[in-house]
Enzyme design. Structure first.
Site, PDB file in Angstrom:
ATOM      1  N   PRO A 164      34.187  89.425  72.465  1.00 35.50           N
ATOM      2  CA  PRO A 164      32.711  88.689  72.529  1.00 35.50           C
ATOM      3  C   PRO A 164      33.472  87.755  72.014  1.00 35.50           C
ATOM      4  CG  PRO A 164      33.217  90.651  70.532  1.00 35.50           C
ATOM      5  CD  PRO A 164      34.876  90.349  71.400  1.00 35.50           C
ATOM      6  N   ASN A 190      47.335  86.144  65.171  1.00 35.66           N
ATOM      7  CA  ASN A 190      48.261  84.461  65.642  1.00 35.66           C
ATOM      8  C   ASN A 190      47.962  83.638  63.655  1.00 35.66           C
ATOM      9  OD1 ASN A 190      45.254  83.426  63.718  1.00 35.66           O
ATOM     10  ND2 ASN A 190      44.479  84.151  65.614  1.00 35.66           N
ATOM     11  N   LYS A 217      52.110 105.856  68.085  1.00 36.61           N
ATOM     12  CA  LYS A 217      53.229 104.577  67.949  1.00 36.61           C
ATOM     13  C   LYS A 217      53.815 104.009  69.655  1.00 36.61           C
ATOM     14  CE  LYS A 217      57.403 102.073  66.002  1.00 36.61           C
ATOM     15  NZ  LYS A 217      58.033 102.947  65.435  1.00 36.61           N
ATOM     16  N   LYS A 224      28.856  76.210  73.512  1.00 37.02           N
ATOM     17  CA  LYS A 224      28.372  76.699  72.535  1.00 37.02           C
ATOM     18  C   LYS A 224      26.951  76.731  71.309  1.00 37.02           C
ATOM     19  CE  LYS A 224      33.223  78.838  72.287  1.00 37.02           C
ATOM     20  NZ  LYS A 224      33.858  79.643  71.087  1.00 37.02           N
ATOM     21  N   PHE A 261      35.010  75.699  65.516  1.00 37.01           N
ATOM     22  CA  PHE A 261      35.972  74.464  64.748  1.00 37.01           C
ATOM     23  C   PHE A 261      36.687  74.371  66.276  1.00 37.01           C
ATOM     24  CE2 PHE A 261      37.398  73.065  60.569  1.00 37.01           C
ATOM     25  CZ  PHE A 261      36.555  73.522  60.454  1.00 37.01           C
TER      26      PHE A 261
HETATM   27  O1  C5P Z   1      36.180  78.606  72.992  1.00 34.66           O
HETATM   28  P1  C5P Z   1      37.121  78.673  71.097  1.00 34.66           P
HETATM   29  O2  C5P Z   1      38.151  80.112  71.278  1.00 34.66           O
HETATM   30  O3  C5P Z   1      38.163  77.267  71.686  1.00 34.66           O
HETATM   31  O4  C5P Z   1      35.992  77.942  69.838  1.00 34.66           O
HETATM   32  C1  C5P Z   1      36.612  78.168  68.792  1.00 34.66           C
HETATM   33  C2  C5P Z   1      35.221  78.056  67.717  1.00 34.66           C
HETATM   34  O5  C5P Z   1      34.518  79.196  68.014  1.00 34.66           O
HETATM   35  C3  C5P Z   1      36.059  78.346  66.376  1.00 34.66           C
HETATM   36  O6  C5P Z   1      34.883  77.480  65.368  1.00 34.66           O
HETATM   37  C4  C5P Z   1      36.153  79.934  66.497  1.00 34.66           C
HETATM   38  O7  C5P Z   1      35.969  80.259  65.290  1.00 34.66           O
HETATM   39  C5  C5P Z   1      35.020  80.295  67.407  1.00 34.66           C
HETATM   40  N1  C5P Z   1      35.027  81.538  68.276  1.00 34.66           N
HETATM   41  C6  C5P Z   1      34.509  82.830  68.077  1.00 34.66           C
HETATM   42  N2  C5P Z   1      35.158  83.844  68.985  1.00 34.66           N
HETATM   43  C7  C5P Z   1      35.542  84.070  69.154  1.00 34.66           C
HETATM   44  C8  C5P Z   1      36.151  83.033  69.894  1.00 34.66           C
HETATM   45  C9  C5P Z   1      36.100  82.029  68.670  1.00 34.66           C
HETATM   46  O8  C5P Z   1      34.072  82.686  67.109  1.00 34.66           O
HETATM   47  N3  C5P Z   1      35.504  85.046  70.286  1.00 34.66           N
END
Ligand code: C5P
Length: 404
Positions: free
Chosen positions: A304, A209, A288, A340, A322
Protein backbone atom coordinates in the site's frame (compact mmCIF):
# COMPACT_ATOMS: atom_id res chain seq x y z
CA UNK A 1 16.49 19.83 21.91
CA UNK A 2 20.21 20.05 21.38
CA UNK A 3 22.95 22.50 20.48
CA UNK A 4 24.07 20.40 17.52
CA UNK A 5 26.32 22.52 15.30
CA UNK A 6 25.56 25.74 17.16
CA UNK A 7 28.48 28.14 17.35
CA UNK A 8 28.82 29.46 20.87
CA UNK A 9 31.23 32.16 21.96
CA UNK A 10 31.78 31.73 25.69
CA UNK A 11 32.97 34.88 27.49
CA UNK A 12 34.59 34.18 30.86
CA UNK A 13 35.09 37.13 33.19
CA UNK A 14 36.81 37.55 36.56
CA UNK A 15 35.03 35.84 39.42
CA UNK A 16 35.44 32.75 41.54
CA UNK A 17 32.60 31.09 39.58
CA UNK A 18 34.99 31.01 36.58
CA UNK A 19 36.01 27.53 37.73
CA UNK A 20 32.50 26.40 36.68
CA UNK A 21 33.17 27.65 33.13
CA UNK A 22 35.23 24.50 32.59
CA UNK A 23 32.17 22.32 33.30
CA UNK A 24 30.01 24.67 31.21
CA UNK A 25 32.37 24.32 28.23
CA UNK A 26 32.18 20.53 28.58
CA UNK A 27 28.36 20.52 28.73
CA UNK A 28 27.99 22.86 25.75
CA UNK A 29 30.37 20.67 23.74
CA UNK A 30 28.54 17.53 24.83
CA UNK A 31 25.28 19.06 23.62
CA UNK A 32 26.91 19.34 20.20
CA UNK A 33 28.02 23.00 20.17
CA UNK A 34 31.25 24.34 18.71
CA UNK A 35 32.62 26.45 21.57
CA UNK A 36 35.23 29.22 21.37
CA UNK A 37 36.30 30.90 24.57
CA UNK A 38 37.22 34.54 25.19
CA UNK A 39 38.60 35.45 28.61
CA UNK A 40 38.97 38.85 30.22
CA UNK A 41 42.29 39.63 31.91
CA UNK A 42 40.69 39.23 35.35
CA UNK A 43 39.33 35.78 34.46
CA UNK A 44 42.86 34.47 34.08
CA UNK A 45 43.38 35.05 37.80
CA UNK A 46 40.75 32.34 38.45
CA UNK A 47 41.16 29.73 35.69
CA UNK A 48 43.89 29.09 33.15
CA UNK A 49 43.30 29.53 29.42
CA UNK A 50 44.94 26.10 28.98
CA UNK A 51 42.06 24.36 30.79
CA UNK A 52 39.44 26.01 28.59
CA UNK A 53 41.54 25.45 25.47
CA UNK A 54 41.77 21.73 26.22
CA UNK A 55 38.02 21.47 26.86
CA UNK A 56 36.87 23.62 23.93
CA UNK A 57 39.44 22.29 21.45
CA UNK A 58 40.32 25.82 20.31
CA UNK A 59 42.92 28.39 21.40
CA UNK A 60 41.44 30.76 23.98
CA UNK A 61 41.34 34.42 23.00
CA UNK A 62 42.23 37.20 25.40
CA UNK A 63 43.83 40.28 23.89
CA UNK A 64 41.83 42.60 21.67
CA UNK A 65 44.61 42.87 19.10
CA UNK A 66 46.58 39.65 18.93
CA UNK A 67 48.39 39.43 15.59
CA UNK A 68 48.48 35.61 15.63
CA UNK A 69 44.74 35.30 16.21
CA UNK A 70 43.73 38.24 14.04
CA UNK A 71 45.44 36.48 11.11
CA UNK A 72 43.30 33.34 11.63
CA UNK A 73 39.93 34.77 12.70
CA UNK A 74 39.79 38.50 13.36
CA UNK A 75 37.67 39.86 16.21
CA UNK A 76 34.94 41.03 13.83
CA UNK A 77 34.86 37.64 12.12
CA UNK A 78 34.60 36.02 15.54
CA UNK A 79 31.65 38.30 16.37
CA UNK A 80 29.98 37.26 13.09
CA UNK A 81 30.85 33.59 13.58
CA UNK A 82 28.85 33.27 16.80
CA UNK A 83 25.25 32.02 16.81
CA UNK A 84 25.12 32.91 20.50
CA UNK A 85 27.35 34.70 23.03
CA UNK A 86 27.23 33.25 26.54
CA UNK A 87 28.94 35.24 29.30
CA UNK A 88 29.49 33.03 32.33
CA UNK A 89 30.38 34.19 34.85
CA UNK A 90 29.32 37.76 34.09
CA UNK A 91 30.97 39.95 36.73
CA UNK A 92 29.49 43.22 38.02
CA UNK A 93 32.30 45.03 36.22
CA UNK A 94 31.63 43.35 32.86
CA UNK A 95 27.88 43.98 33.14
CA UNK A 96 28.60 47.66 33.90
CA UNK A 97 30.93 47.93 30.92
CA UNK A 98 28.43 46.23 28.59
CA UNK A 99 25.67 48.53 29.86
CA UNK A 100 27.89 51.51 28.96
CA UNK A 101 28.77 50.09 25.55
CA UNK A 102 32.51 50.13 26.22
CA UNK A 103 34.82 48.40 23.78
CA UNK A 104 38.15 48.40 25.56
CA UNK A 105 38.81 44.66 25.58
CA UNK A 106 38.03 41.73 23.31
CA UNK A 107 34.85 40.51 25.03
CA UNK A 108 33.19 43.94 25.27
CA UNK A 109 34.16 44.69 21.65
CA UNK A 110 32.66 41.38 20.49
CA UNK A 111 29.45 42.11 22.36
CA UNK A 112 29.14 45.43 20.49
CA UNK A 113 30.06 43.93 17.14
CA UNK A 114 27.85 40.83 17.20
CA UNK A 115 24.26 40.50 16.05
CA UNK A 116 23.97 37.17 17.90
CA UNK A 117 21.86 37.03 21.06
CA UNK A 118 23.75 37.44 24.34
CA UNK A 119 23.04 35.29 27.38
CA UNK A 120 24.66 36.44 30.64
CA UNK A 121 25.01 34.43 33.85
CA UNK A 122 25.75 37.05 36.54
CA UNK A 123 27.93 36.00 39.46
CA UNK A 124 28.96 38.26 42.30
CA UNK A 125 28.69 39.00 46.01
CA UNK A 126 25.06 39.57 47.08
CA UNK A 127 25.69 43.23 48.06
CA UNK A 128 27.17 43.90 44.66
CA UNK A 129 24.20 42.20 42.96
CA UNK A 130 21.57 44.15 44.90
CA UNK A 131 23.43 47.48 44.56
CA UNK A 132 21.29 49.98 42.63
CA UNK A 133 24.13 50.53 40.14
CA UNK A 134 24.19 46.84 39.19
CA UNK A 135 20.39 46.63 39.14
CA UNK A 136 20.23 49.66 36.83
CA UNK A 137 22.81 48.06 34.52
CA UNK A 138 20.80 44.84 34.45
CA UNK A 139 17.67 46.81 33.57
CA UNK A 140 19.50 48.58 30.72
CA UNK A 141 20.91 45.34 29.37
CA UNK A 142 17.63 43.42 29.47
CA UNK A 143 15.87 46.36 27.79
CA UNK A 144 18.42 45.97 24.99
CA UNK A 145 17.63 42.27 24.65
CA UNK A 146 20.42 40.69 26.70
CA UNK A 147 19.05 37.50 28.28
CA UNK A 148 19.89 36.51 31.85
CA UNK A 149 20.15 33.14 33.50
CA UNK A 150 20.35 33.31 37.30
CA UNK A 151 21.83 34.40 39.56
CA UNK A 152 20.78 31.79 42.08
CA UNK A 153 20.49 32.41 45.78
CA UNK A 154 22.56 30.53 48.32
CA UNK A 155 25.89 30.21 50.00
CA UNK A 156 28.60 32.34 48.41
CA UNK A 157 32.37 31.92 48.13
CA UNK A 158 32.80 35.08 50.24
CA UNK A 159 31.04 33.33 53.14
CA UNK A 160 27.78 35.28 52.83
CA UNK A 161 24.44 33.89 51.71
CA UNK A 162 21.99 35.49 49.29
CA UNK A 163 21.44 36.19 45.60
CA UNK A 164 24.52 36.32 43.37
CA UNK A 165 25.64 32.71 42.86
CA UNK A 166 26.15 31.85 39.24
CA UNK A 167 23.49 29.54 37.78
CA UNK A 168 24.69 25.95 37.52
CA UNK A 169 26.33 24.97 34.20
CA UNK A 170 23.44 22.60 33.38
CA UNK A 171 20.96 25.45 33.88
CA UNK A 172 23.02 27.75 31.62
CA UNK A 173 23.21 25.02 28.95
CA UNK A 174 19.43 24.57 29.12
CA UNK A 175 18.90 28.33 28.80
CA UNK A 176 21.22 28.44 25.76
CA UNK A 177 19.33 25.54 24.18
CA UNK A 178 15.97 27.19 24.81
CA UNK A 179 17.19 30.33 23.01
CA UNK A 180 17.45 28.35 19.78
CA UNK A 181 13.96 26.93 20.00
CA UNK A 182 12.08 28.76 17.27
CA UNK A 183 8.60 27.95 18.51
CA UNK A 184 7.51 27.88 14.85
CA UNK A 185 5.55 24.67 15.48
CA UNK A 186 4.59 25.33 19.11
CA UNK A 187 1.60 23.23 20.08
CA UNK A 188 1.46 21.41 16.71
CA UNK A 189 1.30 17.63 16.45
CA UNK A 190 3.64 16.06 13.93
CA UNK A 191 3.83 12.48 12.68
CA UNK A 192 6.91 11.24 10.82
CA UNK A 193 7.62 7.90 9.12
CA UNK A 194 11.31 7.16 8.77
CA UNK A 195 13.93 4.58 7.91
CA UNK A 196 13.63 1.60 5.58
CA UNK A 197 11.09 -1.22 5.74
CA UNK A 198 11.86 -4.93 5.68
CA UNK A 199 9.76 -7.31 3.61
CA UNK A 200 10.28 -10.95 4.64
CA UNK A 201 11.27 -13.51 2.01
CA UNK A 202 11.49 -16.27 4.61
CA UNK A 203 12.01 -16.22 8.42
CA UNK A 204 15.65 -15.05 8.08
CA UNK A 205 15.79 -13.02 4.84
CA UNK A 206 14.17 -9.80 3.72
CA UNK A 207 14.03 -7.15 0.99
CA UNK A 208 15.09 -3.70 2.11
CA UNK A 209 16.97 -0.56 0.97
CA UNK A 210 19.82 1.77 1.94
CA UNK A 211 17.80 4.26 4.01
CA UNK A 212 19.48 5.00 7.36
CA UNK A 213 16.71 7.01 9.03
CA UNK A 214 19.11 9.95 9.55
CA UNK A 215 17.00 12.54 7.74
CA UNK A 216 13.81 11.46 9.54
CA UNK A 217 15.51 11.60 12.96
CA UNK A 218 17.03 15.01 12.13
CA UNK A 219 13.54 16.23 11.22
CA UNK A 220 12.12 14.83 14.46
CA UNK A 221 14.78 16.71 16.44
CA UNK A 222 14.24 19.95 14.51
CA UNK A 223 10.47 19.65 15.02
CA UNK A 224 10.95 19.16 18.78
CA UNK A 225 13.21 22.25 18.81
CA UNK A 226 10.44 24.13 16.99
CA UNK A 227 8.04 23.22 19.81
CA UNK A 228 6.06 20.41 18.17
CA UNK A 229 4.71 17.27 19.80
CA UNK A 230 6.39 14.56 17.69
CA UNK A 231 5.55 10.90 17.02
CA UNK A 232 7.78 8.80 14.78
CA UNK A 233 6.97 5.51 13.14
CA UNK A 234 10.37 3.99 12.57
CA UNK A 235 11.48 1.16 10.35
CA UNK A 236 14.65 -0.66 11.46
CA UNK A 237 17.25 2.06 12.12
CA UNK A 238 20.30 2.37 14.34
CA UNK A 239 19.73 6.10 14.82
CA UNK A 240 19.13 7.26 18.40
CA UNK A 241 15.72 8.72 19.18
CA UNK A 242 15.76 12.42 20.14
CA UNK A 243 14.53 13.17 23.66
CA UNK A 244 10.78 13.81 24.01
CA UNK A 245 9.87 11.96 20.82
CA UNK A 246 7.25 9.20 20.94
CA UNK A 247 8.62 6.26 18.92
CA UNK A 248 6.70 3.35 17.42
CA UNK A 249 8.86 0.61 15.87
CA UNK A 250 7.71 -1.38 12.86
CA UNK A 251 9.35 -3.63 10.30
CA UNK A 252 7.16 -4.16 7.27
CA UNK A 253 5.31 -1.70 5.08
CA UNK A 254 2.02 -3.26 6.14
CA UNK A 255 2.88 -2.62 9.80
CA UNK A 256 4.00 0.94 8.99
CA UNK A 257 0.74 1.48 7.10
CA UNK A 258 -1.38 0.24 10.01
CA UNK A 259 0.53 2.23 12.61
CA UNK A 260 0.43 5.41 10.52
CA UNK A 261 -3.31 5.19 9.80
CA UNK A 262 -3.91 4.60 13.52
CA UNK A 263 -1.77 7.58 14.61
CA UNK A 264 -2.77 10.08 11.90
CA UNK A 265 -6.05 11.16 13.53
CA UNK A 266 -5.54 14.34 15.52
CA UNK A 267 -2.17 15.17 13.93
CA UNK A 268 -1.55 18.51 12.21
CA UNK A 269 1.35 17.60 9.94
CA UNK A 270 2.48 14.29 8.43
CA UNK A 271 6.00 13.92 6.99
CA UNK A 272 6.72 10.71 5.10
CA UNK A 273 10.51 10.31 5.01
CA UNK A 274 10.42 6.51 5.17
CA UNK A 275 11.92 4.72 2.18
CA UNK A 276 9.05 2.30 1.85
CA UNK A 277 9.36 -0.91 -0.20
CA UNK A 278 6.94 -0.56 -3.07
CA UNK A 279 6.72 -4.36 -3.39
CA UNK A 280 6.85 -7.33 -1.00
CA UNK A 281 7.23 -11.08 -1.57
CA UNK A 282 3.68 -12.31 -2.23
CA UNK A 283 4.03 -15.48 -0.15
CA UNK A 284 6.94 -15.40 2.29
CA UNK A 285 8.21 -18.96 2.91
CA UNK A 286 7.30 -20.41 6.30
CA UNK A 287 10.73 -22.05 6.63
CA UNK A 288 14.22 -20.97 5.52
CA UNK A 289 14.49 -21.49 1.75
CA UNK A 290 17.06 -24.22 0.94
CA UNK A 291 19.58 -23.76 -1.87
CA UNK A 292 18.42 -26.68 -3.97
CA UNK A 293 17.05 -25.10 -7.13
CA UNK A 294 19.45 -23.53 -9.69
CA UNK A 295 17.31 -20.45 -10.03
CA UNK A 296 14.74 -18.99 -7.73
CA UNK A 297 11.91 -16.70 -8.70
CA UNK A 298 10.28 -14.45 -6.17
CA UNK A 299 6.85 -13.11 -6.96
CA UNK A 300 6.32 -9.64 -5.56
CA UNK A 301 3.07 -7.84 -4.93
CA UNK A 302 2.40 -4.12 -4.47
CA UNK A 303 2.53 -2.62 -1.02
CA UNK A 304 0.00 0.00 0.00
CA UNK A 305 1.08 3.60 -0.53
CA UNK A 306 1.14 4.95 3.02
CA UNK A 307 1.46 8.61 2.09
CA UNK A 308 -1.19 8.38 -0.65
CA UNK A 309 -3.63 6.60 1.67
CA UNK A 310 -3.05 9.01 4.56
CA UNK A 311 -3.50 12.10 2.41
CA UNK A 312 -6.75 10.65 0.98
CA UNK A 313 -8.12 9.54 4.37
CA UNK A 314 -7.15 12.74 6.27
CA UNK A 315 -7.74 15.65 3.87
CA UNK A 316 -7.16 18.27 6.59
CA UNK A 317 -3.72 16.88 7.44
CA UNK A 318 -0.79 18.88 6.01
CA UNK A 319 1.09 16.15 4.10
CA UNK A 320 4.76 16.31 3.21
CA UNK A 321 6.39 13.73 0.95
CA UNK A 322 9.95 12.93 0.03
CA UNK A 323 11.09 11.97 -3.41
CA UNK A 324 14.42 10.25 -3.77
CA UNK A 325 15.19 10.35 -7.47
CA UNK A 326 18.05 9.25 -9.65
CA UNK A 327 16.87 11.36 -12.65
CA UNK A 328 14.42 14.11 -13.69
CA UNK A 329 14.12 15.31 -10.11
CA UNK A 330 11.79 18.29 -10.56
CA UNK A 331 9.46 16.53 -12.98
CA UNK A 332 9.02 13.42 -10.80
CA UNK A 333 8.62 15.52 -7.66
CA UNK A 334 5.91 17.75 -9.16
CA UNK A 335 4.12 14.66 -10.47
CA UNK A 336 4.10 13.08 -6.97
CA UNK A 337 2.95 16.33 -5.40
CA UNK A 338 -0.15 16.23 -7.57
CA UNK A 339 -0.79 12.50 -7.71
CA UNK A 340 -0.56 12.01 -3.92
CA UNK A 341 -2.33 15.36 -3.26
CA UNK A 342 0.50 16.67 -1.10
CA UNK A 343 1.02 20.10 0.41
CA UNK A 344 4.78 19.98 -0.04
CA UNK A 345 7.42 17.63 -1.39
CA UNK A 346 11.17 17.53 -0.71
CA UNK A 347 13.14 15.96 -3.52
CA UNK A 348 16.73 14.84 -3.33
CA UNK A 349 19.07 13.22 -5.81
CA UNK A 350 20.10 9.67 -4.81
CA UNK A 351 22.44 7.07 -6.27
CA UNK A 352 26.12 7.62 -7.09
CA UNK A 353 26.97 8.08 -3.41
CA UNK A 354 24.29 10.73 -2.88
CA UNK A 355 21.47 10.87 -0.36
CA UNK A 356 21.15 7.60 1.55
CA UNK A 357 23.24 6.84 4.63
CA UNK A 358 25.22 10.07 4.44
CA UNK A 359 25.47 12.99 6.83
CA UNK A 360 24.79 15.67 4.26
CA UNK A 361 22.26 16.24 1.53
CA UNK A 362 20.55 18.92 -0.54
CA UNK A 363 16.83 19.34 -1.24
CA UNK A 364 14.63 20.84 -3.91
CA UNK A 365 11.34 21.67 -2.25
CA UNK A 366 8.11 22.08 -4.22
CA UNK A 367 4.59 23.06 -3.21
CA UNK A 368 1.59 24.01 -5.33
CA UNK A 369 2.78 27.20 -7.01
CA UNK A 370 6.21 27.41 -5.38
CA UNK A 371 9.74 26.06 -5.17
CA UNK A 372 12.83 26.57 -2.99
CA UNK A 373 16.32 25.07 -3.20
CA UNK A 374 18.07 24.12 0.03
CA UNK A 375 21.75 23.70 -0.93
CA UNK A 376 24.08 20.95 0.36
CA UNK A 377 24.59 21.04 4.10
CA UNK A 378 24.42 18.64 7.04
CA UNK A 379 21.16 16.73 7.47
CA UNK A 380 20.81 18.46 10.85
CA UNK A 381 20.90 21.95 9.34
CA UNK A 382 18.83 20.84 6.35
CA UNK A 383 16.18 19.44 8.67
CA UNK A 384 16.00 22.75 10.57
CA UNK A 385 15.55 24.67 7.31
CA UNK A 386 12.92 22.24 6.07
CA UNK A 387 10.99 22.38 9.36
CA UNK A 388 11.00 26.20 9.22
CA UNK A 389 9.72 26.04 5.62
CA UNK A 390 7.05 23.47 6.54
CA UNK A 391 5.96 25.71 9.45
CA UNK A 392 5.70 28.69 7.07
CA UNK A 393 3.68 26.77 4.46
CA UNK A 394 1.50 25.16 7.13
CA UNK A 395 0.70 28.56 8.64
CA UNK A 396 -0.17 29.87 5.18
CA UNK A 397 -2.46 26.89 4.55
CA UNK A 398 -4.35 27.69 7.78
CA UNK A 399 -4.74 31.31 6.74
CA UNK A 400 -6.30 30.19 3.44
CA UNK A 401 -8.96 28.08 5.15
CA UNK A 402 -12.46 29.55 4.88
CA UNK A 403 -13.63 31.15 8.12
CA UNK A 404 -16.14 28.99 10.02
O1 C5P B 1 6.07 7.26 -5.07
P1 C5P B 1 7.29 7.28 -4.24
O2 C5P B 1 7.53 6.00 -3.51
O3 C5P B 1 8.54 7.69 -4.95
O4 C5P B 1 7.00 8.44 -3.19
C1 C5P B 1 7.86 8.70 -2.14
C2 C5P B 1 7.10 9.27 -0.99
O5 C5P B 1 5.98 8.45 -0.68
C3 C5P B 1 7.93 9.28 0.28
O6 C5P B 1 7.48 10.38 1.05
C4 C5P B 1 7.60 7.95 0.93
O7 C5P B 1 7.79 7.98 2.32
C5 C5P B 1 6.14 7.78 0.56
N1 C5P B 1 5.72 6.38 0.33
C6 C5P B 1 4.83 5.78 1.19
N2 C5P B 1 4.39 4.50 0.96
C7 C5P B 1 4.83 3.81 -0.10
C8 C5P B 1 5.74 4.39 -0.99
C9 C5P B 1 6.18 5.68 -0.73
O8 C5P B 1 4.43 6.42 2.17
N3 C5P B 1 4.39 2.58 -0.29
Amino acid sequence: MSLQQRKILLGVTGGIAAYKSAELTRLLKRAGADVRVVMTAAAEAFITPMTLQALSGHAVRGALFDPAHEAAMGHIELARWADLVVIAPASANTLARLAQGLADDLLSTLCLATTAPILAAPAMNRQMWTHPATQRNIELLTERGVRLVGPDSGEQACGEAGPGRMAEPAEITAAATALFASGALAGRRLLITLGPTREPIDPVRFLSNRSSGKMGMALARAAIDAGADVTIIAGPTAQPTPADVKRIDVETTAQMHNATMAEAAGQDIFIATAAVSDYRPATPAGQKIKKTAETLTLTLERNPDILGDVSAAFPALFCVGFAAETENLAEHARDKLERKRLDLIAANPVGDGLGFDRDDNSLEVFWPGGHRSLPVTTKTRLAQQLIELIAERYQESLEKLPLP
